[in-house]
Design an enzyme around this catalytic site. Sequence first.
Site, PDB file in Angstrom:
ATOM      1  N   ASP A 295     -10.176  57.336  -2.049  1.00 39.59           N
ATOM      2  CA  ASP A 295      -9.153  56.595  -1.312  1.00 39.59           C
ATOM      3  C   ASP A 295      -8.368  57.593  -0.471  1.00 39.59           C
ATOM      4  O   ASP A 295      -8.183  58.741  -0.894  1.00 39.59           O
ATOM      5  CB  ASP A 295      -8.205  55.882  -2.302  1.00 39.59           C
ATOM      6  CG  ASP A 295      -7.481  54.692  -1.687  1.00 39.59           C
ATOM      7  OD1 ASP A 295      -6.732  54.897  -0.714  1.00 39.59           O
ATOM      8  OD2 ASP A 295      -7.668  53.577  -2.176  1.00 39.59           O
TER       9      ASP A 295
ATOM     10  N   TYR B 139      -9.473  41.358  12.331  1.00 36.79           N
ATOM     11  CA  TYR B 139      -9.886  41.639  10.944  1.00 36.79           C
ATOM     12  C   TYR B 139     -11.158  40.870  10.599  1.00 36.79           C
ATOM     13  O   TYR B 139     -12.110  41.422  10.035  1.00 36.79           O
ATOM     14  CB  TYR B 139      -8.748  41.260   9.985  1.00 36.79           C
ATOM     15  CG  TYR B 139      -9.130  41.324   8.521  1.00 36.79           C
ATOM     16  CD1 TYR B 139      -9.283  42.545   7.872  1.00 36.79           C
ATOM     17  CD2 TYR B 139      -9.345  40.155   7.782  1.00 36.79           C
ATOM     18  CE1 TYR B 139      -9.636  42.601   6.526  1.00 36.79           C
ATOM     19  CE2 TYR B 139      -9.696  40.209   6.440  1.00 36.79           C
ATOM     20  CZ  TYR B 139      -9.841  41.431   5.815  1.00 36.79           C
ATOM     21  OH  TYR B 139     -10.199  41.489   4.487  1.00 36.79           O
TER      22      TYR B 139
ATOM     23  N   ASN C 149      -8.658  34.910  -0.953  1.00 40.31           N
ATOM     24  CA  ASN C 149      -7.254  35.092  -1.384  1.00 40.31           C
ATOM     25  C   ASN C 149      -7.100  35.615  -2.812  1.00 40.31           C
ATOM     26  O   ASN C 149      -6.702  34.877  -3.721  1.00 40.31           O
ATOM     27  CB  ASN C 149      -6.482  33.772  -1.244  1.00 40.31           C
ATOM     28  CG  ASN C 149      -6.313  33.406   0.218  1.00 40.31           C
ATOM     29  OD1 ASN C 149      -7.241  32.887   0.831  1.00 40.31           O
ATOM     30  ND2 ASN C 149      -5.159  33.701   0.787  1.00 40.31           N
TER      31      ASN C 149
HETATM   32  N1  LIG Z   1      -6.937  40.893  -1.319  1.00 49.35           N
HETATM   33  C1  LIG Z   1      -7.621  39.885  -0.783  1.00 49.35           C
HETATM   34  O1  LIG Z   1      -7.239  38.720  -0.868  1.00 49.35           O
HETATM   35  C2  LIG Z   1      -8.898  40.160  -0.031  1.00 49.35           C
HETATM   36  C3  LIG Z   1      -9.586  39.073   0.524  1.00 49.35           C
HETATM   37  C4  LIG Z   1     -10.779  39.314   1.203  1.00 49.35           C
HETATM   38  C5  LIG Z   1     -11.275  40.601   1.299  1.00 49.35           C
HETATM   39  N2  LIG Z   1     -10.566  41.641   0.775  1.00 49.35           N
HETATM   40  C6  LIG Z   1     -11.127  42.985   0.915  1.00 49.35           C
HETATM   41  O2  LIG Z   1     -11.114  43.615  -0.350  1.00 49.35           O
HETATM   42  C7  LIG Z   1     -10.971  45.015  -0.206  1.00 49.35           C
HETATM   43  C8  LIG Z   1      -9.831  45.520  -1.074  1.00 49.35           C
HETATM   44  O3  LIG Z   1      -8.633  44.892  -0.645  1.00 49.35           O
HETATM   45  P1  LIG Z   1      -7.258  45.003  -1.440  1.00 49.35           P
HETATM   46  O4  LIG Z   1      -6.634  43.668  -1.411  1.00 49.35           O
HETATM   47  O5  LIG Z   1      -7.465  45.698  -2.724  1.00 49.35           O
HETATM   48  O6  LIG Z   1      -6.424  45.906  -0.421  1.00 49.35           O
HETATM   49  P2  LIG Z   1      -5.652  47.279  -0.654  1.00 49.35           P
HETATM   50  O7  LIG Z   1      -4.992  47.600   0.653  1.00 49.35           O
HETATM   51  O8  LIG Z   1      -4.812  47.222  -1.858  1.00 49.35           O
HETATM   52  O9  LIG Z   1      -6.846  48.289  -0.921  1.00 49.35           O
HETATM   53  C9  LIG Z   1      -7.585  48.911   0.103  1.00 49.35           C
HETATM   54  C10 LIG Z   1      -7.647  50.399  -0.219  1.00 49.35           C
HETATM   55  O10 LIG Z   1      -8.432  51.045   0.791  1.00 49.35           O
HETATM   56  C11 LIG Z   1      -7.796  52.288   1.073  1.00 49.35           C
HETATM   57  N3  LIG Z   1      -8.161  52.732   2.420  1.00 49.35           N
HETATM   58  C12 LIG Z   1      -7.738  52.222   3.606  1.00 49.35           C
HETATM   59  N4  LIG Z   1      -8.226  52.941   4.623  1.00 49.35           N
HETATM   60  C13 LIG Z   1      -9.002  53.913   4.077  1.00 49.35           C
HETATM   61  C14 LIG Z   1      -9.754  54.970   4.616  1.00 49.35           C
HETATM   62  N5  LIG Z   1      -9.822  55.177   5.942  1.00 49.35           N
HETATM   63  N6  LIG Z   1     -10.415  55.803   3.763  1.00 49.35           N
HETATM   64  C15 LIG Z   1     -10.344  55.619   2.421  1.00 49.35           C
HETATM   65  N7  LIG Z   1      -9.626  54.635   1.856  1.00 49.35           N
HETATM   66  C16 LIG Z   1      -8.955  53.789   2.674  1.00 49.35           C
HETATM   67  C17 LIG Z   1      -6.316  51.995   0.969  1.00 49.35           C
HETATM   68  O11 LIG Z   1      -5.527  53.147   0.802  1.00 49.35           O
HETATM   69  C18 LIG Z   1      -6.279  51.061  -0.230  1.00 49.35           C
HETATM   70  O12 LIG Z   1      -6.078  51.761  -1.430  1.00 49.35           O
HETATM   71  C19 LIG Z   1     -10.779  45.255   1.289  1.00 49.35           C
HETATM   72  O13 LIG Z   1     -12.033  45.577   1.839  1.00 49.35           O
HETATM   73  C20 LIG Z   1     -10.319  43.914   1.798  1.00 49.35           C
HETATM   74  O14 LIG Z   1     -10.632  43.731   3.171  1.00 49.35           O
HETATM   75  C21 LIG Z   1      -9.397  41.452   0.108  1.00 49.35           C
END
Ligand SMILES: NC(=O)c1ccc[n+]([C@@H]2O[C@H](COP(=O)([O-])OP(=O)(O)OC[C@H]3O[C@@H](n4cnc5c(N)ncnc54)[C@H](O)[C@@H]3O)[C@@H](O)[C@H]2O)c1
Length: 321
Positions: free
Chosen positions: A32, A145, A174
């Site tokens: 991360d 996005y 979600n």
């Molecule tokens: N939370 C939701 O409802 C949801 C829904 C659909 C898809 N997603 C996808 O699930 C995944 C996780 O989402 P989340 O909700 O845990 O979000 P989050 O922001 O808590 O986690 C994403 C992580 O990726 C890290 N990150 C960002 N850019 C980076 C980079 N350049 N290099 C390395 N690490 C990097 C961030 O620091 C963070 O810890 C994502 O791909 C998101 O698009 C989430």
Amino acid sequence: MKNVLVTGAAGFIGSNLCKALCLQGYQVLGMDNLATGFESNLSELRGISNFKFVNADIRDLNSCKEVVADQHIVFHQAALGSVPRSVADPVTTNEVNVSGFLNLLKSCADNDVDRFIYAASSSTYGDSPSLPKVESVIGKPLSPYAITKYVNELYADVFHKTYGIDTIGLRYFNVFGPYQDPGGAYAAVIPAFVKAFMNLEPVYINGDGTYSRDFTFVDNVVQANIRAMEAKNPQSLNQVYNVAFGQRTTILELAEAIKTRLIVKDARIADVPILHRKARAGDVPHSLASIEKARSLLNYDPKFDILQGLDRSIQWYWENL
Ligand SMILES: NC(=O)c1ccc[n+]([C@@H]2O[C@H](COP(=O)([O-])OP(=O)(O)OC[C@H]3O[C@@H](n4cnc5c(N)ncnc54)[C@H](O)[C@@H]3O)[C@@H](O)[C@H]2O)c1
């Protein structure tokens, strides 16, 4: 014993996934760059022999090559989430979500990683009005996005065909639960509502509150990832799957359910008003998943409905905020 890499390990979903994988005895490497994640989300794993963390950026190809070496399975969670963030800064969102994704996928293909399991998104359904959402029917993306998440699916498909790497895309709906960040302008609705109630501040609903979502507790998402890793049927590979609970809840029902649970902890929350403001441009009115494909091909069997998930999440926010 399998070596597994979790990108986005310090984020909400990534940190929950790392803990589950460590408990099951996998050798877990978390990666991360802490853009939106927190090392503290992984504090329970500090010092555990089967967990290592590396602070690195998926936009750097060499870092990707280094972290995938000797990995059997890669769970790619790192991305910049949030539709409004992508509208405010589409360039950075694309760099991370598309170029970063490609760096990691190419590194996995070059290193003969057995399986690349990645976080896709329900935003890929875009303007498609059909409900429930089935994997084969998508509309046009409604945000930068959503484009990035759809491009991920296209790359995964082409990489299987051209380089032979096996992939599974999980279209999350979600997701909510412990460790989801309630701070900042891009907080998701559940942590944002919980935080406002706990601070005795008005809770704002965008629009009249009749919009609905298939809210998915994070433990169900963790289960889907693990089932995707375990799946043996060749037909289950190189596919995308909805990952949801399969029920929808309106935003007004959600706000009321959170309030009811918090009043028990602090009676003053009964007086916190739920107010309405203008609906947000680009928000789809309703979202509901069919989870039949994941049930039949991945053996996905979500255990927590929204209310069970809220009980656990609210308890966590109460103890940790
Ligand atoms: N939370 C939701 O409802 C949801 C829904 C659909 C898809 N997603 C996808 O699930 C995944 C996780 O989402 P989340 O909700 O845990 O979000 P989050 O922001 O808590 O986690 C994403 C992580 O990726 C890290 N990150 C960002 N850019 C980076 C980079 N350049 N290099 C390395 N690490 C990097 C961030 O620091 C963070 O810890 C994502 O791909 C998101 O698009 C989430």
